[in-house]
Design a protein around this motif. Structure first.
Motif, PDB file in Angstrom:
ATOM      1  N   CYS A  56       0.835  -1.215   0.000  1.00  0.00           N
ATOM      2  CA  CYS A  56       0.000   0.000   0.000  1.00  0.00           C
ATOM      3  C   CYS A  56       0.865   1.259   0.000  1.00  0.00           C
ATOM      4  O   CYS A  56       0.500   2.267  -0.609  1.00  0.00           O
ATOM      5  CB  CYS A  56      -0.916   0.028   1.215  1.00  0.00           C
ATOM      6  N   LEU A  57       1.987   1.191   0.676  1.00  0.00           N
ATOM      7  CA  LEU A  57       2.902   2.344   0.713  1.00  0.00           C
ATOM      8  C   LEU A  57       3.384   2.697  -0.688  1.00  0.00           C
ATOM      9  O   LEU A  57       3.740   3.850  -0.965  1.00  0.00           O
ATOM     10  CB  LEU A  57       4.095   2.047   1.619  1.00  0.00           C
ATOM     11  N   ARG A  58       3.396   1.696  -1.579  1.00  0.00           N
ATOM     12  CA  ARG A  58       3.804   1.950  -2.970  1.00  0.00           C
ATOM     13  C   ARG A  58       2.584   2.174  -3.874  1.00  0.00           C
ATOM     14  O   ARG A  58       2.713   2.177  -5.091  1.00  0.00           O
ATOM     15  CB  ARG A  58       4.637   0.773  -3.488  1.00  0.00           C
ATOM     16  N   GLY A  59       1.409   2.269  -3.225  1.00  0.00           N
ATOM     17  CA  GLY A  59       0.199   2.601  -3.986  1.00  0.00           C
ATOM     18  C   GLY A  59      -0.510   1.419  -4.613  1.00  0.00           C
ATOM     19  O   GLY A  59      -1.284   1.593  -5.557  1.00  0.00           O
ATOM     20  N   ASP A  60      -0.282   0.223  -4.072  1.00  0.00           N
ATOM     21  CA  ASP A  60      -0.922  -0.977  -4.627  1.00  0.00           C
ATOM     22  C   ASP A  60      -2.387  -1.026  -4.186  1.00  0.00           C
ATOM     23  O   ASP A  60      -2.687  -1.269  -3.016  1.00  0.00           O
ATOM     24  CB  ASP A  60      -0.168  -2.219  -4.131  1.00  0.00           C
ATOM     25  N   SER A  61      -3.301  -0.834  -5.133  1.00  0.00           N
ATOM     26  CA  SER A  61      -4.724  -0.779  -4.784  1.00  0.00           C
ATOM     27  C   SER A  61      -5.281  -2.168  -4.446  1.00  0.00           C
ATOM     28  O   SER A  61      -6.230  -2.264  -3.665  1.00  0.00           O
ATOM     29  CB  SER A  61      -5.534  -0.130  -5.901  1.00  0.00           C
ATOM     30  N   PHE A  75      -4.587  -2.772  -0.850  1.00  0.00           N
ATOM     31  CA  PHE A  75      -5.509  -1.934  -0.058  1.00  0.00           C
ATOM     32  C   PHE A  75      -6.885  -2.589  -0.006  1.00  0.00           C
ATOM     33  O   PHE A  75      -7.538  -2.614   1.041  1.00  0.00           O
ATOM     34  CB  PHE A  75      -5.588  -0.541  -0.688  1.00  0.00           C
ATOM     35  N   ARG A  79     -12.610   2.137  -1.960  1.00  0.00           N
ATOM     36  CA  ARG A  79     -11.493   2.133  -2.910  1.00  0.00           C
ATOM     37  C   ARG A  79     -11.499   3.402  -3.771  1.00  0.00           C
ATOM     38  O   ARG A  79     -10.466   4.025  -3.997  1.00  0.00           O
ATOM     39  CB  ARG A  79     -11.572   0.892  -3.789  1.00  0.00           C
ATOM     40  N   ALA A 131      -5.283   9.046  -3.089  1.00  0.00           N
ATOM     41  CA  ALA A 131      -4.125   8.830  -2.197  1.00  0.00           C
ATOM     42  C   ALA A 131      -3.229   7.712  -2.726  1.00  0.00           C
ATOM     43  O   ALA A 131      -1.999   7.821  -2.689  1.00  0.00           O
ATOM     44  CB  ALA A 131      -4.619   8.496  -0.794  1.00  0.00           C
ATOM     45  N   LEU A 132      -3.853   6.655  -3.231  1.00  0.00           N
ATOM     46  CA  LEU A 132      -3.061   5.533  -3.777  1.00  0.00           C
ATOM     47  C   LEU A 132      -2.303   5.964  -5.037  1.00  0.00           C
ATOM     48  O   LEU A 132      -1.159   5.574  -5.245  1.00  0.00           O
ATOM     49  CB  LEU A 132      -3.971   4.342  -4.081  1.00  0.00           C
ATOM     50  N   ARG A 133      -2.973   6.770  -5.867  1.00  0.00           N
ATOM     51  CA  ARG A 133      -2.323   7.256  -7.100  1.00  0.00           C
ATOM     52  C   ARG A 133      -1.111   8.118  -6.756  1.00  0.00           C
ATOM     53  O   ARG A 133      -0.054   8.015  -7.367  1.00  0.00           O
ATOM     54  CB  ARG A 133      -3.327   8.063  -7.933  1.00  0.00           C
ATOM     55  N   ARG A 134      -1.289   8.964  -5.758  1.00  0.00           N
ATOM     56  CA  ARG A 134      -0.162   9.815  -5.323  1.00  0.00           C
ATOM     57  C   ARG A 134       1.007   8.956  -4.843  1.00  0.00           C
ATOM     58  O   ARG A 134       2.165   9.275  -5.071  1.00  0.00           O
ATOM     59  CB  ARG A 134      -0.608  10.751  -4.207  1.00  0.00           C
ATOM     60  N   ARG A 135       0.665   7.853  -4.180  1.00  0.00           N
ATOM     61  CA  ARG A 135       1.733   6.967  -3.700  1.00  0.00           C
ATOM     62  C   ARG A 135       2.455   6.304  -4.869  1.00  0.00           C
ATOM     63  O   ARG A 135       3.659   6.099  -4.823  1.00  0.00           O
ATOM     64  CB  ARG A 135       1.161   5.886  -2.784  1.00  0.00           C
ATOM     65  N   ARG A 136       1.696   5.951  -5.911  1.00  0.00           N
ATOM     66  CA  ARG A 136       2.328   5.321  -7.081  1.00  0.00           C
ATOM     67  C   ARG A 136       3.256   6.292  -7.806  1.00  0.00           C
ATOM     68  O   ARG A 136       4.350   5.950  -8.199  1.00  0.00           O
ATOM     69  CB  ARG A 136       1.256   4.809  -8.051  1.00  0.00           C
ATOM     70  N   SER A 137       2.760   7.527  -7.977  1.00  0.00           N
ATOM     71  CA  SER A 137       3.559   8.501  -8.731  1.00  0.00           C
ATOM     72  C   SER A 137       4.597   9.181  -7.853  1.00  0.00           C
ATOM     73  O   SER A 137       5.615   9.656  -8.352  1.00  0.00           O
ATOM     74  CB  SER A 137       2.638   9.547  -9.364  1.00  0.00           C
TER      75      SER A 137
END
Lengths: 190, 122
Positions: free
Chosen positions: A17-22, A25, B33, B39-45
Motif C-alpha cells: 500500500c505504501l507503494r500505492g498498490d490498490s 488496499f 477504494r 491517495a493511492l495514485r499519489r503513492r504510485r507517482s
C-alpha cells in the motif's frame, strides 16, 4: 482481530500500500471493514454514520500510512483512527452530505423482500443498541458481531478482561429485554 | 432457560453485519477504494520531492553528457574557423600593413582604425 494470523500478513499488505498498490488496499479493506464498522457503530449507534466514518478512516489510513510504525500492528492503528474519527464525528455531528454510496447499496440488494426484512431487523437492533451505554455497545458489537476476544477488547478499550465480560453480560441482558422474547427466540434457534 | 444462561449466549447481530449481503459489501468496498484512489495514485507517482530524487541521477548523467558533447562541438567549430588564431597578432599585422601603406601617396589618410574596418567608413 478475529483471525490471529491472516495471509498475506498485514505488514506485507501495508508495504504494498505504501507503494500505492490498490489490490493490497482492497484486501485490507475487506479484512477489517467489519471490525472498523463495529468500532464506529459502537461509538455512534447509527449505521449510516458508522459507514461514513469507516470510509473516512480507511482513506485517512492510506493517506498517513507512514505513521503506522509497526506495520504488523496495522489493525490496532486502524481501529484507533476509526474510534477517533467516530468520536470526532459524534462531537461535531453535522448534516450528512449527499453520498453516492446509499443508492448504490440499495441497488445492490438481490431481493427487495429479503432486503426489507433485513433492514427492518437491523433498525430494531440499532434502536436496541442505542439504549446501551457506549462501552456496552462497543463490547457487544466487537464480541458478538466481529468475534473479538475479551483480551482484544480489553486492550482496545483499556479495561480489564473481567470488566469486558461483565459489560457483555449486562449488554446481552439489556438487549434481550429491549428486543423482546420472540425476536431472541428466533436468534437462539439459529 | 434462565436469564443468566441466556445472557451468556451470543447475540445474533448478523442483520447489522456490513459484509452481508456480499453484493452490497462489494459496493461498500468499491466506494472505499474510489475514495482512496487519489491517495493511492499519489503513492504510485510519488511526491514532487520524491520524483525529483528519483530523476536526480539520470538528470545528472544527461547533464554531463551534454557538457561533453558541447565541449567537443566547440573544439571542432573553433578548429574550422580558426577562432583560436584570432588575437593580437592580426592587429599587429594590420598595423604593420598600415605603416607600409604609409609610405604611399594616401599614407596621411589611412589610419589603423580604417585598416581594421576595411575602409567601409568612407
Amino acid at each position: 482481530m478475529s483471525s490471529p494470523s491472516p495471509t498475506p500478513p498485514d505488514a506485507d499488505l501495508v508495504a504494498l500500500c505504501l507503494r500505492g498498490d490498490s489490490d493490497a488496499f482492497d484486501v485490507l479493506v475487506r479484512r477489517y471493514y467489519r471490525s472498523a464498522f463495529a468500532v464506529a457503530l459502537g461509538v455512534l449507534g447509527n449505521r449510516q454514520d458508522a459507514e461514513d466514518v469507516v470510509q473516512d478512516a480507511f482513506v485517512k489510513a492510506v493517506d498517513r500510512l507512514e505513521d503506522c510504525r509497526e506495520t504488523s500492528k496495522f489493525v490496532q492503528w486502524l481501529m484507533m483512527i476509526v474510534r477517533n474519527r467516530a468520536l470526532s464525528h459524534r462531537t461535531y455531528r453535522k448534516i450528512r452530505e449527499t453520498s453516492e454510496l446509499l443508492p448504490e447499496i440499495a441497488e445492490a440488494e438481490d431481493s427487495p423482500y429479503i432486503d426489507a426484512a433485513r433492514s427492518e431487523l437491523a433498525d430494531t437492533l440499532q434502536k436496541a443498541l442505542a439504549t446501551l451505554s457506549q462501552t456496552q455497545r462497543e463490547i457487544v458489537l466487537l464480541h458478538d458481531m466481529d468475534g473479538w476476544t475479551h483480551r482484544d477488547i480489553s486492550e482496545r478499550l483499556e479495561i480489564t478482561e473481567v470488566r469486558s465480560r461483565q459489560h457483555l453480560f449486562v449488554a446481552r441482558k439489556l438487549l434481550r429485554e429491549r428486543l423482546g422474547p420472540s425476536l431472541l427466540r428466533e436468534y437462539s434457534n439459529d | 432457560m434462565t436469564d443468566e444462561t441466556f445472557s451468556e449466549l451470543p447475540t445474533d447481530l448478523s442483520a447489522l453485519d456490513p459484509t452481508q449481503p456480499p453484493l452490497a459489501f462489494a459496493r461498500r468496498v468499491a466506494s472505499v477504494r474510489n475514495a482512496a484512489a487519489g491517495a493511492l495514485r499519489r503513492r504510485r507517482s510519488g511526491t514532487p520531492l520524491a520524483m525529483l530524487a528519483n530523476w536526480r541521477a539520470p538528470l545528472l548523467a544527461a547533464l554531463i553528457v551534454m557538457m561533453i558533447i558541447s565541449a567537443a562541438l566547440f573544439r571542432s567549430v573553433a578548429g574550422e574557423t580558426g577562432i583560436d588564431a584570432i588575437g593580437t597578432d592580426e592587429v599587429a599585422d594590420a598595423l604593420t600593413a598600415a605603416s607600409v601603406l604609409g609610405d604611399g601617396d594616401d599614407a596621411a589618410a589611412v589610419t589603423p582604425a580604417e585598416i581594421l574596418l576595411g575602409g567601409y567608413e568612407k
